[in-house]
Design an enzyme around this catalytic site. Structure first.
Site, PDB file in Angstrom:
ATOM      1  N   ARG A 135       0.838  -1.207   0.000  1.00 47.38           N
ATOM      2  CA  ARG A 135       0.000   0.000   0.000  1.00 47.38           C
ATOM      3  C   ARG A 135       0.866   1.248   0.000  1.00 47.38           C
ATOM      4  NH1 ARG A 135      -5.549  -1.614   3.016  1.00 47.38           N
ATOM      5  NH2 ARG A 135      -5.471  -3.765   2.310  1.00 47.38           N
ATOM      6  N   ARG A 162       0.938   1.136  10.431  1.00 52.08           N
ATOM      7  CA  ARG A 162       0.573   1.536   9.064  1.00 52.08           C
ATOM      8  C   ARG A 162       1.852   1.524   8.222  1.00 52.08           C
ATOM      9  NH1 ARG A 162      -3.946   4.017   7.370  1.00 52.08           N
ATOM     10  NH2 ARG A 162      -4.495   4.568   9.494  1.00 52.08           N
ATOM     11  N   GLU A 208      -8.425  -0.435  13.948  1.00 54.89           N
ATOM     12  CA  GLU A 208      -8.953  -1.447  13.026  1.00 54.89           C
ATOM     13  C   GLU A 208      -7.994  -2.622  12.817  1.00 54.89           C
ATOM     14  OE1 GLU A 208      -9.852  -0.005   9.000  1.00 54.89           O
ATOM     15  OE2 GLU A 208      -9.331  -2.030   8.337  1.00 54.89           O
ATOM     16  N   SER A 252     -11.604  -6.021   8.549  1.00 49.03           N
ATOM     17  CA  SER A 252     -12.625  -5.331   7.791  1.00 49.03           C
ATOM     18  C   SER A 252     -13.304  -6.418   6.971  1.00 49.03           C
ATOM     19  CB  SER A 252     -11.869  -4.369   6.881  1.00 49.03           C
ATOM     20  OG  SER A 252     -12.741  -3.453   6.323  1.00 49.03           O
ATOM     21  N   ARG A 271      -0.606  -6.274  11.438  1.00 51.58           N
ATOM     22  CA  ARG A 271      -1.023  -5.261  12.431  1.00 51.58           C
ATOM     23  C   ARG A 271      -1.529  -5.890  13.724  1.00 51.58           C
ATOM     24  NH1 ARG A 271      -5.340  -0.717  10.775  1.00 51.58           N
ATOM     25  NH2 ARG A 271      -3.650   0.133   9.491  1.00 51.58           N
TER      26      ARG A 271
END
Ligand code: AMP
Length: 417
Positions: A254, A269, A341, A344, A381
């Site tokens: 990402r 992140r 988070e 998802s 994460r």
């Protein structure tokens, strides 16, 4: 087509998402145009065919004049074909600006407007000063950000020693959960063609978050969802024995282009991480039940790891173009005093299947698009929440019982310095 059958529903969805409502009327007008131009093209072509027969049967004396007329007609057919193709292209391009209509009950608004569905577990408290995941990771010799930056730049890292083992353990545990729930394990390509990336809905407004390799015109995927959706593209699936369920293990890339200075410490992140992702192809009428099943699997996995979390119903404006509903699970991260988070799960209804042409045969024998869903089962994460939640005063970390078999029975991770 939903747009024609229920334009008000599509408008309400656009409004809840904060997207253009006028685009729905534009799409309706473009659709009417497209259909009218196809009708006149087909009518012209029919008369051309009929006229062709007249010419063939005409006496030689009349043929010359008729052939000239036929040529005019051919030119008209050609022109009408161009008009129809242009109208079709206009319709497709307006439709691409309209996101998947949300499911009834999805909260309207943006990132802050989510609804909390439930919370689980006590908020952990400590009788010592809690360390953050990076401090613990460094004590354990598990996370090396400095050398990640040296080798690759900001937001890159090395997992080493027990850090690397912890990640592999977590992914294997997730894989066992997926296998127990009948998912077929998959190791997927992480470079995909543009049409697959586009078909899954990732090349819209957030295209700048994706790495592109122009020399090969391939995209690096941010999730194995992309490859797993592409897996059955251009196919007619047999779902009579139930949904097709896959669990894809992949490295995810990402650009985090819009993240600016957010989460610059540690591995929360990053540009590259690993993920085990569930992906389901299901009959549209069973999609919402499957969605709840995916959340339940995620909750089982989080509970097995002793994490405290909340489940949220993500608001319309934060869904992205392909999801009609999305549930996120956020785990408590003690030093951030916040839920973050970890998973998802999205119900993309027929949005991706329509774009990737993935269908099933209905009872009448016709084909119709299937529904697709995806959901996280574990990522790098998760290590953040595990280290922080189960830390002890001396910098060691208790290994949650369910994870121990994957770490050779290890009960505690102990600092190496
Ligand atoms: P998403 O596919 O964006 O819904 O993300 C799924 C999960 O991937 C998140 O819940 C996180 O666990 C993880 N994740 C997403 N982006 C990142 C990132 N930049 N760094 C680390 N983990 C991430």
């Amino acid at each position: 087509m939903l747009l024609r059958e229920n334009p008000d529903l599509v408008k309400r969805s656009q409004e809840a998402r904060g997207d253009s409502v006028a685009a729905v009327d534009e799409a309706l007008a473009a659709d009417a145009d497209r259909r009218a131009s196809i009708t006149s093209f087909e009518a012209l072509r029919a008369s051309q065919n009929a006229f062709g027969k007249t010419v063939a049967q005409a006496p030689p004396a009349e043929k010359k004049a008729l052939v000239a007329q036929a040529q005019n007609l051919a030119a008209e057919v050609k022109a009408a074909g161009v008009v129809a193709a242009e109208a079709e292209a206009r319709f497709t391009s307006v439709m691409r600006t309209i996101a998947n209509p949300i499911i009834d009950g999805v909260p309207a608004g943006g990132e802050a407007n989510f609804a909390t569905l439930r919370t689980h577990g006590e908020i952990p408290t400590f009788d010592f000063e809690a360390r953050d995941h990076l401090e613990i990771g460094e004590l354990l010799g598990a996370i090396d950000m400095g050398r990640g930056a040296k080798v690759s730049g900001a937001r890159f890292y090395f997992l080493r020693g027990i850090g690397a083992r912890l990640e592999i353990a977590l992914m294997n545990m997730a894989l066992d959960h997926a296998l127990a729930a009948d998912f077929i394990p998959m190791i997927t390509p992480t470079l995909v063609r543009p049409e697959i990336m586009d078909g899954t809905g990732f090349l819209g407004e957030h295209a700048d978050e994706i790495y592109h390799l122009p020399a090969d015109d391939l995209y690096l995927t941010g999730t194995s969802e992309v490859a797993l959706a592409g897996y059955h593209s251009d196919e007619i699936l047999d779902l009579t024995d139930g949904p097709l369920r896959y669990a894809g293990w992949s490295t995810c890339y990402r650009r985090e282009a819009g993240s600016g200075g957010k989460d610059t410490r540690g591995i929360i992140r990053v540009h590259q991480f690993n993920k085990l992702e569930m992906f389901t192809y299901v009959l549209p009428e069973n999609a919402e039940t499957e969605h709840l099943r995916l959340v339940a699997l995620q909750e089982n996995m989080l509970q097995a790891l002793g994490l405290s979390y909340r489940v949220i119903d993500v608001a319309a404006g934060d869904l992205g173009s392909s999801a009609a509903r999305k549930y996120d699970i956020e785990a408590w991260v003690p030093t951030q005093n916040a839920y973050r988070e970890l998973t998802s799960t999205s119900n993309c209804t027929t949005y991706q299947a329509r774009r990737l042409d993935i269908r099933y045969r209905t009872e009448t024998g016709k084909t119709a698009p299937v529904a697709t869903l995806n959901g996280t089962l574990a990522t790098t994460r998760w290590i953040v929440a595990i280290l922080e939640t189960h830390q002890q005063a001396d910098g060691s970390v208790r290994v949650p019982e369910a994870l121990r078999p994957y770490l050779g029975g290890l009960e505690v991770l102990t600092p190496i310095r």
